[in-house]
Write an enzyme that holds these catalytic residues in place. Sequence first.
Site, PDB file in Angstrom:
ATOM      1  N   GLU A  20       0.806  -1.299   0.028  1.00 38.10           N
ATOM      2  CA  GLU A  20       0.095  -0.145  -0.184  1.00 38.10           C
ATOM      3  C   GLU A  20       0.783   1.201   0.010  1.00 38.10           C
ATOM      4  O   GLU A  20       0.444   2.318  -0.747  1.00 38.10           O
ATOM      5  CB  GLU A  20      -1.017   0.110   1.179  1.00 38.10           C
ATOM      6  CG  GLU A  20      -1.945  -1.109   1.074  1.00 38.10           C
ATOM      7  CD  GLU A  20      -1.528  -2.454   1.711  1.00 38.10           C
ATOM      8  OE1 GLU A  20      -0.496  -2.582   2.058  1.00 38.10           O
ATOM      9  OE2 GLU A  20      -2.578  -3.103   1.993  1.00 38.10           O
ATOM     10  N   LYS A  67       4.000   1.607  -1.146  1.00 36.69           N
ATOM     11  CA  LYS A  67       4.541   1.937  -2.462  1.00 36.69           C
ATOM     12  C   LYS A  67       3.518   2.642  -3.376  1.00 36.69           C
ATOM     13  O   LYS A  67       3.776   3.589  -4.241  1.00 36.69           O
ATOM     14  CB  LYS A  67       4.684   0.520  -2.933  1.00 36.69           C
ATOM     15  CG  LYS A  67       5.196   0.541  -4.382  1.00 36.69           C
ATOM     16  CD  LYS A  67       5.159  -0.796  -5.274  1.00 36.69           C
ATOM     17  CE  LYS A  67       5.311  -0.617  -6.717  1.00 36.69           C
ATOM     18  NZ  LYS A  67       6.633  -0.266  -7.183  1.00 36.69           N
ATOM     19  N   GLU A  83      13.131  -6.244 -22.952  1.00 35.75           N
ATOM     20  CA  GLU A  83      12.575  -7.237 -21.744  1.00 35.75           C
ATOM     21  C   GLU A  83      11.195  -7.053 -21.345  1.00 35.75           C
ATOM     22  O   GLU A  83      10.959  -7.198 -20.226  1.00 35.75           O
ATOM     23  CB  GLU A  83      13.559  -7.046 -20.464  1.00 35.75           C
ATOM     24  CG  GLU A  83      14.956  -7.004 -20.769  1.00 35.75           C
ATOM     25  CD  GLU A  83      15.970  -7.199 -19.607  1.00 35.75           C
ATOM     26  OE1 GLU A  83      15.546  -7.062 -18.390  1.00 35.75           O
ATOM     27  OE2 GLU A  83      17.052  -6.784 -19.741  1.00 35.75           O
ATOM     28  N   CYS A 121      10.050  -2.565  -4.998  1.00 37.11           N
ATOM     29  CA  CYS A 121      10.094  -3.983  -4.191  1.00 37.11           C
ATOM     30  C   CYS A 121      10.077  -5.078  -5.091  1.00 37.11           C
ATOM     31  O   CYS A 121      10.098  -5.107  -6.440  1.00 37.11           O
ATOM     32  CB  CYS A 121       8.633  -4.329  -3.785  1.00 37.11           C
ATOM     33  SG  CYS A 121       8.058  -3.137  -2.543  1.00 37.11           S
ATOM     34  N   TRP A 151      19.416 -13.170  -5.540  1.00 37.10           N
ATOM     35  CA  TRP A 151      18.103 -12.720  -5.338  1.00 37.10           C
ATOM     36  C   TRP A 151      16.881 -13.476  -5.056  1.00 37.10           C
ATOM     37  O   TRP A 151      15.781 -13.313  -5.406  1.00 37.10           O
ATOM     38  CB  TRP A 151      17.751 -11.607  -6.381  1.00 37.10           C
ATOM     39  CG  TRP A 151      18.615 -10.502  -6.275  1.00 37.10           C
ATOM     40  CD1 TRP A 151      19.225  -9.983  -5.127  1.00 37.10           C
ATOM     41  CD2 TRP A 151      18.989  -9.124  -7.529  1.00 37.10           C
ATOM     42  NE1 TRP A 151      19.754  -8.602  -5.551  1.00 37.10           N
ATOM     43  CE2 TRP A 151      19.508  -8.234  -6.540  1.00 37.10           C
ATOM     44  CE3 TRP A 151      18.385  -9.299  -8.569  1.00 37.10           C
ATOM     45  CZ2 TRP A 151      19.965  -7.072  -7.416  1.00 37.10           C
ATOM     46  CZ3 TRP A 151      18.835  -8.028  -9.357  1.00 37.10           C
ATOM     47  CH2 TRP A 151      19.663  -6.940  -8.660  1.00 37.10           C
ATOM     48  N   ASP A 153      23.730 -10.518 -16.741  1.00 43.13           N
ATOM     49  CA  ASP A 153      23.872  -9.465 -15.720  1.00 43.13           C
ATOM     50  C   ASP A 153      24.397 -10.261 -14.376  1.00 43.13           C
ATOM     51  O   ASP A 153      23.714 -11.272 -14.086  1.00 43.13           O
ATOM     52  CB  ASP A 153      22.263  -9.140 -15.580  1.00 43.13           C
ATOM     53  CG  ASP A 153      21.874  -8.170 -16.751  1.00 43.13           C
ATOM     54  OD1 ASP A 153      22.922  -7.472 -17.338  1.00 43.13           O
ATOM     55  OD2 ASP A 153      20.771  -7.982 -17.089  1.00 43.13           O
ATOM     56  N   GLU A 161      26.911  -7.821  -3.736  1.00 41.98           N
ATOM     57  CA  GLU A 161      25.852  -7.547  -2.580  1.00 41.98           C
ATOM     58  C   GLU A 161      26.068  -8.805  -1.510  1.00 41.98           C
ATOM     59  O   GLU A 161      25.896  -8.391  -0.145  1.00 41.98           O
ATOM     60  CB  GLU A 161      24.497  -8.036  -3.251  1.00 41.98           C
ATOM     61  CG  GLU A 161      23.411  -7.892  -2.342  1.00 41.98           C
ATOM     62  CD  GLU A 161      22.049  -7.788  -3.151  1.00 41.98           C
ATOM     63  OE1 GLU A 161      21.919  -7.167  -4.027  1.00 41.98           O
ATOM     64  OE2 GLU A 161      21.356  -8.859  -2.837  1.00 41.98           O
ATOM     65  N   CYS A 174      25.114  -3.547 -10.752  1.00 43.12           N
ATOM     66  CA  CYS A 174      24.291  -2.369 -10.284  1.00 43.12           C
ATOM     67  C   CYS A 174      25.053  -1.570  -9.275  1.00 43.12           C
ATOM     68  O   CYS A 174      24.215  -1.143  -8.339  1.00 43.12           O
ATOM     69  CB  CYS A 174      23.098  -2.791  -9.739  1.00 43.12           C
ATOM     70  SG  CYS A 174      21.806  -3.368 -11.013  1.00 43.12           S
ATOM     71  N   HIS A 222      18.025   5.778 -11.674  1.00 44.16           N
ATOM     72  CA  HIS A 222      16.956   5.780 -10.561  1.00 44.16           C
ATOM     73  C   HIS A 222      16.070   6.894 -10.397  1.00 44.16           C
ATOM     74  O   HIS A 222      15.203   7.047  -9.514  1.00 44.16           O
ATOM     75  CB  HIS A 222      17.662   5.363  -9.496  1.00 44.16           C
ATOM     76  CG  HIS A 222      18.468   4.258  -9.369  1.00 44.16           C
ATOM     77  ND1 HIS A 222      19.878   4.042  -9.975  1.00 44.16           N
ATOM     78  CD2 HIS A 222      18.111   2.905  -9.081  1.00 44.16           C
ATOM     79  CE1 HIS A 222      20.287   2.865 -10.199  1.00 44.16           C
ATOM     80  NE2 HIS A 222      19.164   2.147  -9.588  1.00 44.16           N
TER      81      HIS A 222
END
Length: 759
Positions: free
Chosen positions: A16, A18, A484, A516, A561, A599, A605, A644, A695
């Site tokens: 909600e 977002k 994509e 998200c 991920w 990618d 990360e 990234c 971004h």
Amino acid sequence: MLTSIVGYPRVGTLRELKFATEKYFRKEISADELKNTAKEIRKANWLTQKASGLDFIPSNDFSFYDNMLDVAVLFNIVPSRYSSLNLSPIDTYFAMARGYQGKMGDVKALAMKKWFNTNYHYIVPEIDDNTEIRLAGTKPFDEFEEAKSLNITTKPVIIGAFTLLKLLRYTGSKTAEEYVDDVIAAYSELLAKFNKLGAEWVQFDEPYLVYDLTESDIALFEKLYSGILSAKDNVKILLQTYFGDVRDCYKNINTLDFDGIGLDFVEGKKTFELVSKNGFADGKILFAGVVNGKNIWKNSYEKTLNLIDNLKSKGIETVLSTSCSLLHVPYTLKNETKLPQKYLEHFAFAEEKLSELAELKLLAETNYVNENLYKANIILHKNRPDCDDLAVKKRVANISESAFTRLPAFEEREKIQKKVFCLPLFPTTTIGSFPQTSDVKANRTAFRKGNITESEYIEFNRKKIAECVKQQEEIGLDVLVHGEFERNDMVEYFGEQLNGYLFTEKAWVQSYGTRCVKPPIIWGDISRNKPMTVDWSVYAQSLTEKPMKGMLTGPVTILNWSFPREDISVKESTYQIALAIRDEVLDLEKNGIRIIQIDEAALREKLPLRKSDWYSDYLDFAIPAFRLVHSGVKAETQIHTHMCYSEFTDIIKAIDDMDADVITFEASRSDLQILDSLKNNNFKTEVGPGVYDIHSPRVPSVKEIKSAIYKMLDKIDPEKLWINPDCGLKTRGIAETTASLKNLVEAAKEVRHENNGSV
Ligand code: GLN
Ligand code: ZN
């Protein structure tokens, strides 16, 4: 025995926050409407936590964008280029997060970085010599009182002074040391306020303590807390650490006047040893992070209760807690309607983790061996249906050494490829995705729901691809992409086509701001049945003379991920995925695709936070996994990869060792700091450091892009430089994308011309 959590997700069970925030950005709702949605979410979170029986309920874990940005704003760490826009407080806040382009001015967003070893991104606040640190906001107090009005006394949570000072970006000449007094004063004032408001506990998050610390780090930490703790008065202070163990400062934190210490027993390899060997200071409470805040598997009650017993037997007063904030797991299993129970019963999302804490508490308080709860949990962990595939296990066991090396060597390939592709100097390209407009999403949804046929679905996407190719040709890009449109997400798309994966419907996790992700779950051994991307790429290539990049996600990113298995090693899972993607690479090549981008957006990360673990726990399999994926292609096939982020200064050799032909990465938001280390390390791989930030919706001017390119040319061999945005364009609108790319191509042309390259 009491229970606590470090923090809770805040985006809303059905995202909600977002949706409301995005509406606010599009000026479809007012700031008050947005704030109301936020209030509802906080209320729902608190009531859920209260109903579960949780003892320490957090507040101020809510954020409109990011908690680091919240602290910066709270303490007046707002660069003047934002405050001088004269926007409302909430718009100034969003300007810092996303940049601002409008009537009041034109500024870029602050830099964004991955939060430790997670896929969450925080905003990097900037401090300059004129910044006057002081308590300038009321958010933590407002939210404390808001909960109070619901009859809930919360434990306010705020990023601690040490982590704040370590993660700030210093743009003036002053250093962290010079802000210590002001920081102590600001945090002291915060505590004074909470004293007045009747808070019992305040939690300071200090994840930076799990890094390798220097003597001066520890001195800084001690200095800060000697000051801050003398202001605590009646409020008890919980020092919360997570994402690892605190081996470098365990003794120090035990001697300081904290009332509680939060330690991570899940990711902290040495946490238990530290407590066992050194003991735990009398009078302090240990908040034991035993329920995994990052993964979605049910807790092993047997293991956890053994640990708790052990701590109890040492006479340590223990509170059961999570290893980190539950921000990193989805909200609830309640909305998962499709997965069979035999799988679902193995999972615990945020809400179910609250139940686990309650059950563990019950078991620890009673004589747990007699409880059915306990036995059922043991049996559950012994039964994992449908996860073994012996053929896959065998294939991984039989990978030959030579499969990790691509031949011929880079230098020779580079020469061959220059000849076959004949690209101009500074070739232009994009990272893969084009705007995911509502019709694109609607097409996927309609197909998923069975409202359109497969051929209708394909026809629509083909039309989109054709438009996208045409648009790129008009803009004048050199190496094209198909856009994509068939992908919801770069990992989920592949996961859905691989055996061994499970998918959720509503299990969203915040990645940054309003973005998200819905990480798939690696349930069993991974394999590929048939080509996954070949048809789309071949179709796209058929529409143009220019090279079309095949577009894949690499094994390390797919793994990082996803929610990984805990019953086999991460290395084993990664190699399984690498073999599946390798087959796809070879199929693309066989079908005439001459440039393939794999990618590895998330490679950095999961780099262990401590240097001593970098290779042994990670790079020693992550880099070979990538090499395994592409080692089978011909010399004239060009392999690209994309990342990234640009903080690979420390692992630059490992990145070069991936042995890709070209790497594109994010650079624009971090002021091109990476360029020096590329030069110093004789980086061999060709590079495309993103020339603008995707971004943010702002359109970079030709002049701005040219100046970025010239900065790059100071450090990078012109023969090795590619020009591209810093990431995929899927979150952007069409108008701003076209405008930005036109400027990008124009900038490349002008620089080419000025360098006497072919135009
Ligand atoms: N190829 C992907 C895209 O453009 C890469 C996305 C990413 O790096 N996160 O969307
Ligand atoms: Zn990216």
